[in-house]
Design a protein around this motif. Structure first.
Motif, PDB file in Angstrom:
ATOM      1  N   GLN A  46       0.830  -1.204   0.000  1.00  0.00           N
ATOM      2  CA  GLN A  46       0.000   0.000   0.000  1.00  0.00           C
ATOM      3  C   GLN A  46       0.865   1.256   0.000  1.00  0.00           C
ATOM      4  O   GLN A  46       0.539   2.233  -0.673  1.00  0.00           O
ATOM      5  N   ASN A  99       1.393  10.071  -4.925  1.00  0.00           N
ATOM      6  CA  ASN A  99       1.617  11.316  -4.188  1.00  0.00           C
ATOM      7  C   ASN A  99       2.261  12.366  -5.090  1.00  0.00           C
ATOM      8  O   ASN A  99       3.420  12.248  -5.474  1.00  0.00           O
ATOM      9  N   TRP A 127       0.807   4.470  -2.584  1.00  0.00           N
ATOM     10  CA  TRP A 127       0.661   5.860  -2.133  1.00  0.00           C
ATOM     11  C   TRP A 127       1.824   6.720  -2.621  1.00  0.00           C
ATOM     12  O   TRP A 127       1.629   7.865  -3.044  1.00  0.00           O
TER      13      TRP A 127
END
Length: 165
Positions: free
Chosen positions: A77, A85, A81
């Motif tokens: 995960q 980002n 991210w």
């Protein structure tokens, strides 16, 4: 015409494998998180990858003409991210994880569930996105047995074995 929000809400219920799509070459090293990846055919082995044309990395993928589809495990995960980002630079995204290269030179995540190393064969524009048709140059299957999916606007780890009928 269908309401855009209704369409988006419906699509949130179509679960998809979470991937990080990477490239390297004359235009530099870039990557982004995606669930819009699908098999097209196995003769010749081909995937499609959809990418928003407004992405900071879009032109780099078109210039490099290679990519690696890194299918993430349930433990990734954070990788997802990082590559979603917008505040991180490309260098910061890659520095946080371990990479190697397969045949095309596109970065392959070492701990991925599977890496599909590809050459972009064709591309078409549709609405806000480019659809890349990618011929597979190499496949590396990892050791993990769980996958990361995005469903109903949340991550889910697939690791339960189903009974075959």
């Amino acid at each position: 015409m269908v309401d855009i929000q209704l369409f988006r809400n419906g699509m949130s219920l179509l679960g998809g494998a979470v991937t990080v799509i990477t490239t390297d070459g004359d235009a530099g090293r870039f990557g982004f998180t995606a669930t819009a990846v699908s098999s097209v055919t196995d003769e010749p082995p081909t995937l499609l990858v959809c990418m928003n044309r407004n992405s900071y990395a879009h032109e780099h993928f078109k210039t490099n003409k290679t990519l690696c589809v890194n299918v993430l495990t349930g433990e990734h995960q954070g990788v997802s991210w990082d590559f979603a980002n917008r505040e991180l630079t490309s260098e910061e995204r890659f520095a946080k994880h371990h990479w190697s290269c397969l045949k095309t030179g596109a970065p392959a995540l070492d701990e991925a569930l599977v890496n599909f190393d590809c050459v972009i064969h064709e591309s078409h524009e549709m609405g806000s996105h480019t659809v890349f048709y990618c011929r597979i140059a190499d496949v590396r299957i990892g050791n993990a047995d769980d996958g990361l999916v995005y469903f109903n606007r949340a991550y889910h780890c697939l690791n339960d074995k189903s009974v075959a009928s």
